[in-house]
Scaffold this motif. Structure first.
Motif, PDB file in Angstrom:
ATOM      1  N   ARG A 166     -23.850  67.771  64.945  1.00  0.00           N
ATOM      2  CA  ARG A 166     -22.650  67.521  65.691  1.00  0.00           C
ATOM      3  C   ARG A 166     -21.480  66.755  65.061  1.00  0.00           C
ATOM      4  N   TYR A 167     -21.898  66.015  63.832  1.00  0.00           N
ATOM      5  CA  TYR A 167     -21.146  64.992  63.161  1.00  0.00           C
ATOM      6  C   TYR A 167     -20.674  65.733  61.960  1.00  0.00           C
ATOM      7  N   GLU A 168     -19.183  65.747  61.596  1.00  0.00           N
ATOM      8  CA  GLU A 168     -18.717  66.398  60.606  1.00  0.00           C
ATOM      9  C   GLU A 168     -19.279  65.779  59.352  1.00  0.00           C
ATOM     10  N   VAL A 169     -19.553  64.415  59.363  1.00  0.00           N
ATOM     11  CA  VAL A 169     -19.923  63.685  57.910  1.00  0.00           C
ATOM     12  C   VAL A 169     -21.354  64.447  57.778  1.00  0.00           C
ATOM     13  N   PHE A 170     -22.058  64.719  58.631  1.00  0.00           N
ATOM     14  CA  PHE A 170     -23.522  64.973  58.377  1.00  0.00           C
ATOM     15  C   PHE A 170     -23.593  66.525  57.888  1.00  0.00           C
ATOM     16  N   ARG A 171     -22.372  67.414  58.516  1.00  0.00           N
ATOM     17  CA  ARG A 171     -22.624  68.677  58.062  1.00  0.00           C
ATOM     18  C   ARG A 171     -22.016  68.784  56.715  1.00  0.00           C
ATOM     19  N   LYS A 172     -21.195  67.926  56.188  1.00  0.00           N
ATOM     20  CA  LYS A 172     -20.460  67.622  55.035  1.00  0.00           C
ATOM     21  C   LYS A 172     -21.695  67.372  53.762  1.00  0.00           C
ATOM     22  N   VAL A 173     -22.563  66.705  54.373  1.00  0.00           N
ATOM     23  CA  VAL A 173     -23.831  66.008  53.525  1.00  0.00           C
ATOM     24  C   VAL A 173     -24.685  67.199  53.195  1.00  0.00           C
ATOM     25  N   PHE A 199     -22.788  54.803  54.391  1.00  0.00           N
ATOM     26  CA  PHE A 199     -21.556  54.012  54.881  1.00  0.00           C
ATOM     27  C   PHE A 199     -21.217  52.797  54.359  1.00  0.00           C
ATOM     28  N   LEU A 200     -21.823  52.440  53.248  1.00  0.00           N
ATOM     29  CA  LEU A 200     -21.683  51.051  52.846  1.00  0.00           C
ATOM     30  C   LEU A 200     -21.211  50.939  51.401  1.00  0.00           C
ATOM     31  N   GLU A 201     -21.235  51.945  50.745  1.00  0.00           N
ATOM     32  CA  GLU A 201     -20.902  52.136  49.228  1.00  0.00           C
ATOM     33  C   GLU A 201     -19.437  52.754  49.226  1.00  0.00           C
ATOM     34  N   PRO A 202     -18.346  52.140  48.461  1.00  0.00           N
ATOM     35  CA  PRO A 202     -17.121  52.922  48.373  1.00  0.00           C
ATOM     36  C   PRO A 202     -17.185  53.936  47.261  1.00  0.00           C
ATOM     37  N   CYS A 203     -16.209  54.739  46.929  1.00  0.00           N
ATOM     38  CA  CYS A 203     -16.235  55.868  46.248  1.00  0.00           C
ATOM     39  C   CYS A 203     -16.012  55.223  44.708  1.00  0.00           C
ATOM     40  N   LYS A 204     -16.515  55.532  43.789  1.00  0.00           N
ATOM     41  CA  LYS A 204     -16.517  55.196  42.409  1.00  0.00           C
ATOM     42  C   LYS A 204     -15.097  55.601  41.550  1.00  0.00           C
ATOM     43  N   ARG A 205     -14.667  56.669  42.302  1.00  0.00           N
ATOM     44  CA  ARG A 205     -13.327  57.103  41.654  1.00  0.00           C
ATOM     45  C   ARG A 205     -12.115  56.401  42.350  1.00  0.00           C
ATOM     46  N   CYS A 206     -11.970  56.356  43.444  1.00  0.00           N
ATOM     47  CA  CYS A 206     -10.617  55.686  44.196  1.00  0.00           C
ATOM     48  C   CYS A 206     -10.859  54.178  44.729  1.00  0.00           C
ATOM     49  N   VAL A 238     -13.246  55.141  52.920  1.00  0.00           N
ATOM     50  CA  VAL A 238     -13.016  56.409  53.762  1.00  0.00           C
ATOM     51  C   VAL A 238     -11.768  57.155  53.044  1.00  0.00           C
ATOM     52  N   ALA A 239     -11.779  58.299  53.040  1.00  0.00           N
ATOM     53  CA  ALA A 239     -10.953  59.142  52.562  1.00  0.00           C
ATOM     54  C   ALA A 239     -10.838  60.372  53.486  1.00  0.00           C
ATOM     55  N   HIS A 240      -9.892  60.782  54.095  1.00  0.00           N
ATOM     56  CA  HIS A 240      -9.633  61.895  55.109  1.00  0.00           C
ATOM     57  C   HIS A 240     -10.821  61.695  56.210  1.00  0.00           C
ATOM     58  N   GLY A 241     -10.781  60.520  56.681  1.00  0.00           N
ATOM     59  CA  GLY A 241     -11.616  60.371  57.733  1.00  0.00           C
ATOM     60  C   GLY A 241     -13.276  60.518  57.618  1.00  0.00           C
ATOM     61  N   LEU A 242     -13.725  60.596  56.097  1.00  0.00           N
ATOM     62  CA  LEU A 242     -15.035  60.630  55.831  1.00  0.00           C
ATOM     63  C   LEU A 242     -15.361  59.681  54.584  1.00  0.00           C
ATOM     64  N   PRO A 243     -16.592  59.095  54.720  1.00  0.00           N
ATOM     65  CA  PRO A 243     -17.136  58.225  53.528  1.00  0.00           C
ATOM     66  C   PRO A 243     -17.302  59.127  52.203  1.00  0.00           C
ATOM     67  N   PRO A 244     -17.671  58.251  51.125  1.00  0.00           N
ATOM     68  CA  PRO A 244     -18.042  59.278  50.039  1.00  0.00           C
ATOM     69  C   PRO A 244     -19.377  59.976  50.299  1.00  0.00           C
ATOM     70  N   PHE A 258     -19.267  59.569  45.674  1.00  0.00           N
ATOM     71  CA  PHE A 258     -17.889  59.996  45.411  1.00  0.00           C
ATOM     72  C   PHE A 258     -17.568  60.872  46.641  1.00  0.00           C
ATOM     73  N   HIS A 259     -16.199  60.786  46.916  1.00  0.00           N
ATOM     74  CA  HIS A 259     -15.480  61.668  47.881  1.00  0.00           C
ATOM     75  C   HIS A 259     -15.503  62.917  47.385  1.00  0.00           C
ATOM     76  N   GLU A 260     -15.455  64.065  48.294  1.00  0.00           N
ATOM     77  CA  GLU A 260     -15.532  65.465  47.593  1.00  0.00           C
ATOM     78  C   GLU A 260     -14.182  65.595  47.097  1.00  0.00           C
ATOM     79  N   GLU A 261     -13.133  64.859  47.314  1.00  0.00           N
ATOM     80  CA  GLU A 261     -11.972  65.386  46.399  1.00  0.00           C
ATOM     81  C   GLU A 261     -11.758  64.462  45.369  1.00  0.00           C
ATOM     82  N   CYS A 262     -12.629  63.575  45.050  1.00  0.00           N
ATOM     83  CA  CYS A 262     -12.408  62.798  43.784  1.00  0.00           C
ATOM     84  C   CYS A 262     -13.529  63.066  42.857  1.00  0.00           C
TER      85      CYS A 262
END
Length: 293
Positions: A216-223, A258-265, A269-275, A286-290
């Motif tokens: 039911r969480y978008e972040v885990f659906r993306k994962v 939820f603890l590591e930042p994106c290596k690109r940007c 959090v970007a667009h409401g989601l972690p990398p 990485f974020h999906e966009e990055c």
């Protein structure tokens, strides 16, 4: 030839006058008085434009005189169809010509296709195809029931990662992977090959009754989408054990989701989601966009 030469000469004169007219427009007005200069410019332009119109009509008349009346196609005795007095029968001849052209093209393409297929070296005889060939057993589907448990125990996993084996489909195994307090993943096996992966949050139920339900969480659906991509990347029927170990190692890299930042940007959090994406080789977040930037 005389008509053709006169037509070409008329075309040359027309092009020359048109060029001079545009040059005259580009130069503009240049005189003492503004009003007088403008009137003179307009008068000269009208004269040039009128001359161009006359030459254009002359060229059109010469071109019309060069046209040759169309002659009917020569297809033997069928040419007599064009001499019929009935309009319905007169229309048969052009249709016959189009059909002849179409059949001629089909014949040429068929001839080329026959030559290409005739050069095929993969043809097999009936006796060869009818022979019963003994197939080698596929090792990915012929393993002992405890093979997956042994395989998962050999993987170097973080201290807070645990595995639970269930068998809701008989001998095939479903491994419930709990990655710290972050998420859960159900890996459905067929032999040693991974067939499906379901990812949910740590606080969500994940058992044999929930294997096909999304989180039911978008972040885990993306994962879960990324997990399916990684499943196809690591797929290897010839080296199934190595494929499973590599995939589980990649899955365990989400322990700091939820603890590591994106290596690109460099953002958490970007667009409401972690990398949510992990590199398939370096396991960097990485974020999906990055990831494709």
């Amino acid at each position: 030839m005389d008509k053709l030469n006169s037509t070409l000469t008329a075309v040359k004169n027309l092009r020359s006058n048109v060029k001079q007219c545009f040059e005259h427009l580009a130069d503009g007005t240049d005189g003492e008085g503004v009003e007088e200069s403008r009137n003179k410019f307009v008068h000269e332009f009208q004269e040039r434009f009128g001359a161009i119109n006359l030459q254009l009509r002359e060229v059109e008349q010469l071109i019309n005189g060069l046209q040759v009346p169309p002659t009917p196609y020569s297809l033997g005795n069928t040419a007599y169809l064009a001499q019929e007095t009935s309009q319905d029968r007169q229309a048969l001849y052009p249709q016959l010509v189009n059909s002849y052209k179409w059949i001629d093209k089909v014949h040429d393409h068929s001839f080329l296709a026959f030559n290409n297929l005739n050069q095929n070296t993969l043809r097999r005889s009936y006796n060869y195809c009818s022979q019963k060939r003994q197939r080698l057993p596929f090792s990915s589907f012929n393993n002992d029931p405890d093979h997956i448990e042994k395989l998962l125990s050999e993987i170097n996993t973080p201290a807070h990662t645990s595995y639970r084996i269930i068998r809701p489909f008989g001998t095939n195994v479903v491994a419930i992977v709990t990655i710290s307090n972050v998420m859960k993943a159900a890996i459905v096996f067929k032999g040693v090959l991974i067939e499906w992966v379901t990812v949910k949050g740590f606080d969500e139920a994940l058992d044999h009754d929930d294997l096909w339900a999304e989180s039911r969480y978008e972040v885990f659906r993306k994962v879960q989408e990324h997990a399916h991509s990684a499943m196809l990347h690591f797929f290897s029927p010839t080296l199934p054990d190595l494929a499973v170990k590599s995939y589980v190692t990649w899955l365990n890299s989400h322990i700091k989701l939820f603890l590591e930042p994106c290596k690109r940007c460099g953002k958490f959090v970007a667009h409401g989601l972690p990398p949510t994406w992990r590199d398939l080789r370096t396991l960097e977040p990485f974020h999906e966009e990055c990831r494709n930037c």
